[in-house]
Design a protein around this motif. Structure first.
Motif, PDB file in Angstrom:
ATOM      1  N   GLU A 218       0.791  -1.170  -0.007  1.00  0.00           N
ATOM      2  CA  GLU A 218       0.079  -0.066   0.021  1.00  0.00           C
ATOM      3  C   GLU A 218       0.884   1.346   0.143  1.00  0.00           C
ATOM      4  N   ALA A 219       1.942   1.184   0.682  1.00  0.00           N
ATOM      5  CA  ALA A 219       2.953   2.466   0.511  1.00  0.00           C
ATOM      6  C   ALA A 219       3.777   2.611  -0.676  1.00  0.00           C
ATOM      7  N   GLY A 220       3.642   1.575  -1.732  1.00  0.00           N
ATOM      8  CA  GLY A 220       4.384   1.632  -2.829  1.00  0.00           C
ATOM      9  C   GLY A 220       5.673   1.249  -2.642  1.00  0.00           C
ATOM     10  N   LEU A 221       6.177   0.628  -1.764  1.00  0.00           N
ATOM     11  CA  LEU A 221       7.706   0.220  -1.549  1.00  0.00           C
ATOM     12  C   LEU A 221       8.118  -1.186  -2.087  1.00  0.00           C
ATOM     13  N   VAL A 222       6.799  -1.878  -2.551  1.00  0.00           N
ATOM     14  CA  VAL A 222       6.998  -3.190  -3.241  1.00  0.00           C
ATOM     15  C   VAL A 222       6.872  -3.306  -4.690  1.00  0.00           C
ATOM     16  N   LEU A 223       7.880  -3.880  -5.192  1.00  0.00           N
ATOM     17  CA  LEU A 223       7.981  -3.899  -6.655  1.00  0.00           C
ATOM     18  C   LEU A 223       6.584  -4.726  -7.154  1.00  0.00           C
ATOM     19  N   GLU A 224       6.232  -4.449  -8.242  1.00  0.00           N
ATOM     20  CA  GLU A 224       4.782  -4.957  -8.940  1.00  0.00           C
ATOM     21  C   GLU A 224       5.035  -6.479  -8.848  1.00  0.00           C
ATOM     22  N   LYS A 225       6.114  -7.047  -9.431  1.00  0.00           N
ATOM     23  CA  LYS A 225       6.425  -8.520  -9.608  1.00  0.00           C
ATOM     24  C   LYS A 225       6.445  -9.160  -8.278  1.00  0.00           C
ATOM     25  N   ASP A 226       6.797  -8.677  -7.074  1.00  0.00           N
ATOM     26  CA  ASP A 226       7.001  -8.986  -5.837  1.00  0.00           C
ATOM     27  C   ASP A 226       5.822  -9.064  -5.114  1.00  0.00           C
ATOM     28  N   ALA A 227       5.083  -8.042  -5.419  1.00  0.00           N
ATOM     29  CA  ALA A 227       3.580  -8.124  -4.817  1.00  0.00           C
ATOM     30  C   ALA A 227       2.727  -9.008  -5.118  1.00  0.00           C
ATOM     31  N   CYS A 228       3.079  -9.663  -6.340  1.00  0.00           N
ATOM     32  CA  CYS A 228       2.164 -10.704  -6.873  1.00  0.00           C
ATOM     33  C   CYS A 228       2.529 -12.243  -6.444  1.00  0.00           C
ATOM     34  N   GLN A 229       3.749 -12.045  -5.763  1.00  0.00           N
ATOM     35  CA  GLN A 229       4.340 -13.661  -5.338  1.00  0.00           C
ATOM     36  C   GLN A 229       3.577 -14.063  -4.044  1.00  0.00           C
ATOM     37  N   LYS A 230       3.236 -15.335  -4.020  1.00  0.00           N
ATOM     38  CA  LYS A 230       2.797 -15.792  -2.805  1.00  0.00           C
ATOM     39  C   LYS A 230       3.735 -16.110  -1.873  1.00  0.00           C
ATOM     40  N   LEU A 231       3.464 -15.839  -0.499  1.00  0.00           N
ATOM     41  CA  LEU A 231       4.576 -16.024   0.335  1.00  0.00           C
ATOM     42  C   LEU A 231       4.739 -17.474   0.602  1.00  0.00           C
ATOM     43  N   LYS A 232       6.009 -17.846   1.024  1.00  0.00           N
ATOM     44  CA  LYS A 232       6.450 -19.095   1.276  1.00  0.00           C
ATOM     45  C   LYS A 232       7.379 -19.120   2.132  1.00  0.00           C
ATOM     46  N   LEU A 233       6.872 -19.190   3.635  1.00  0.00           N
ATOM     47  CA  LEU A 233       7.762 -19.057   4.679  1.00  0.00           C
ATOM     48  C   LEU A 233       9.068 -20.218   4.530  1.00  0.00           C
ATOM     49  N   HIS A 234      10.154 -20.030   4.728  1.00  0.00           N
ATOM     50  CA  HIS A 234      11.350 -20.952   4.588  1.00  0.00           C
ATOM     51  C   HIS A 234      12.394 -20.454   5.363  1.00  0.00           C
ATOM     52  N   ALA A 235      13.223 -21.392   5.816  1.00  0.00           N
ATOM     53  CA  ALA A 235      14.515 -21.087   6.431  1.00  0.00           C
ATOM     54  C   ALA A 235      15.533 -21.739   5.736  1.00  0.00           C
ATOM     55  N   THR A 236      16.423 -20.769   4.768  1.00  0.00           N
ATOM     56  CA  THR A 236      17.412 -21.330   3.838  1.00  0.00           C
ATOM     57  C   THR A 236      18.781 -21.769   4.582  1.00  0.00           C
ATOM     58  N   VAL A 237      19.077 -22.962   4.110  1.00  0.00           N
ATOM     59  CA  VAL A 237      20.283 -23.391   4.855  1.00  0.00           C
ATOM     60  C   VAL A 237      21.432 -23.324   3.792  1.00  0.00           C
ATOM     61  N   MET A 238      21.373 -23.382   2.535  1.00  0.00           N
ATOM     62  CA  MET A 238      22.363 -23.428   1.704  1.00  0.00           C
ATOM     63  C   MET A 238      21.856 -22.811   0.200  1.00  0.00           C
ATOM     64  N   ASN A 239      22.559 -21.864  -0.484  1.00  0.00           N
ATOM     65  CA  ASN A 239      22.291 -21.082  -1.602  1.00  0.00           C
ATOM     66  C   ASN A 239      23.355 -21.040  -2.587  1.00  0.00           C
ATOM     67  N   ALA A 240      23.254 -21.609  -3.895  1.00  0.00           N
ATOM     68  CA  ALA A 240      24.405 -21.653  -4.719  1.00  0.00           C
ATOM     69  C   ALA A 240      24.829 -20.149  -5.049  1.00  0.00           C
ATOM     70  N   ARG A 241      23.613 -19.253  -4.953  1.00  0.00           N
ATOM     71  CA  ARG A 241      23.957 -18.030  -5.486  1.00  0.00           C
ATOM     72  C   ARG A 241      25.170 -17.170  -4.784  1.00  0.00           C
ATOM     73  N   HIS A 242      25.255 -17.617  -3.346  1.00  0.00           N
ATOM     74  CA  HIS A 242      26.406 -17.082  -2.594  1.00  0.00           C
ATOM     75  C   HIS A 242      27.646 -17.459  -2.988  1.00  0.00           C
ATOM     76  N   ARG A 243      27.828 -18.385  -3.696  1.00  0.00           N
ATOM     77  CA  ARG A 243      29.171 -18.856  -4.112  1.00  0.00           C
ATOM     78  C   ARG A 243      30.172 -17.931  -4.537  1.00  0.00           C
TER      79      ARG A 243
END
Length: 353
Positions: free
Chosen positions: A266-291
């Protein structure tokens, strides 16, 4: 006025964008000498020329804030690293994987550097060195010497297959999430200036009553169990995470998180593509992007987690109370080791709260 994270979009690769604007409009663009300054100067022989250049820059900035090239700077997090027992479990998980899966590497020879191409990420097997140095002193050079040496590596867990090198699996220390930053992510944000950060902090404070109402004024706890891949299969994993289960299954945590998301949309701080994503709570333990890419000749966009799943696929990580929500800043950390907190709101800790 141009905020520091956006200046590179005006410069372009090798300064090409800047040169093109200057050539097309007949102006000279001067950038600030320090990161503390947030303005550029456009010099031209006429108001018309300067105005044309300014309009071009505004267009570039408008595209930049929506571009994937502008990384997320902040996020709303639910800290889990406040639980020492969980932090210890995560550290043991990392040590076990780095030690066990890499054990065969030490057996290939003490002088071998195979699999250690990521100099900053890989520090050798955790929990022991497979190499043994022996100094022999012979009094009579004519006498043959016989030796038998048995080495037991206590760091090896027999339950984990020892079939592959870490480098072959695409596993490096840098792809593990730092235990002291362990969290649940509610929402990613691009806040490229101080004003937007201040606004985001204010929104979090204002939404607190709605969050408490969604939680029905009661403490909220979660259970972490097992591992899952965000996309793909264990043999080509990109993100490995532990699923989140709300204790009681009433949906209070999801409603609280949605209240936070709605406030930022509502405050306009979220990009449109992010606003449309469904929330999936998760706790990341490994991420290949961080390599880290330093000295890695083979490009990895995934890693083989099959051996990890065999041991930790149904791991009981424990049950934990969610104590608060943070507006966290990426790439900056507080003394505790957790992400820098720009603002926070408490969750109910007892029925009296």
């Amino acid at each position: 006025m141009v905020d520091t994270p956006l200046i590179r979009f005006i410069k372009g690769k090798g300064g090409n964008t800047q040169k093109q604007i200057e050539m097309e409009t007949g102006v000279k663009i001067k950038f600030p000498l320090s990161k503390e300054e947030t303005s550029i100067v456009i010099e031209g022989v006429s108001v018309e020329n300067v105005t044309r250049a300014s309009e071009k820059i505004k267009t570039i900035l408008g595209e930049a804030v929506k571009s994937p090239s502008l990384d997320y700077s902040h996020f709303i997090s639910l800290p889990l690293a406040v639980h020492p027992g969980l932090v210890e479990k995560l550290q043991s998980f990392q040590n076990s994987i780095m030690g066990n899966l890499n054990n065969n590497q030490g057996k290939q020879g003490c002088d071998s550097n195979e699999g250690t191409s990521d100099e900053e990420d890989y520090d050798g097997p955790v929990g022991g060195d497979s190499c043994v140095a022996v100094k022999l002193k012979v009094h009579n050079n004519d006498e043959p010497v016989k030796m038998k040496i048995e080495v037991t590596d206590a760091s090896v867990d027999p339950r984990v297959p020892q079939s592959s090198f870490l480098s072959d699996l695409g596993i490096y220390k840098s792809i593990f999430i730092k235990p002291k930053t362990f969290h649940l992510t509610v929402l990613m944000l691009k806040l490229w200036n101080k004003e937007r950060v201040a606004t985001a902090a204010e929104i979090l404070q204002k939404v607190s009553p709605k969050v408490i109402k969604a939680l029905e004024g009661r403490p909220i706890s979660i259970k972490l169990k097992g591992l899952e891949c965000m996309k793909g299969s264990p043999s080509k994993a990109r993100v490995l995470y532990t699923p989140v289960e709300e204790i009681g299954g009433e949906g209070r945590l999801m409603r609280a998180c949605q209240a936070i998301i709605d406030a930022y949309v509502e405050a306009g701080l979220v990009l449109e593509k992010d606003a449309c994503q469904k929330l999936k709570l998760h706790a990341t333990v490994m991420n290949a992007r961080h390599r880290k890419r330093k000295r890695i000749t083979k490009k990895f966009d995934s890693f083989d987690a099959c051996d990890i799943f065999k041991r930790y696929g149904s791991e009981e990580w424990g049950e934990f109370v969610i104590g608060e929500a943070h507006l966290s800043q990426r790439f900056k950390f507080d003394e505790s080791g957790y992400y820098h907190c720009c603002a926070s709101i408490p969750f109910p800790q007892s029925l009296e709260d």
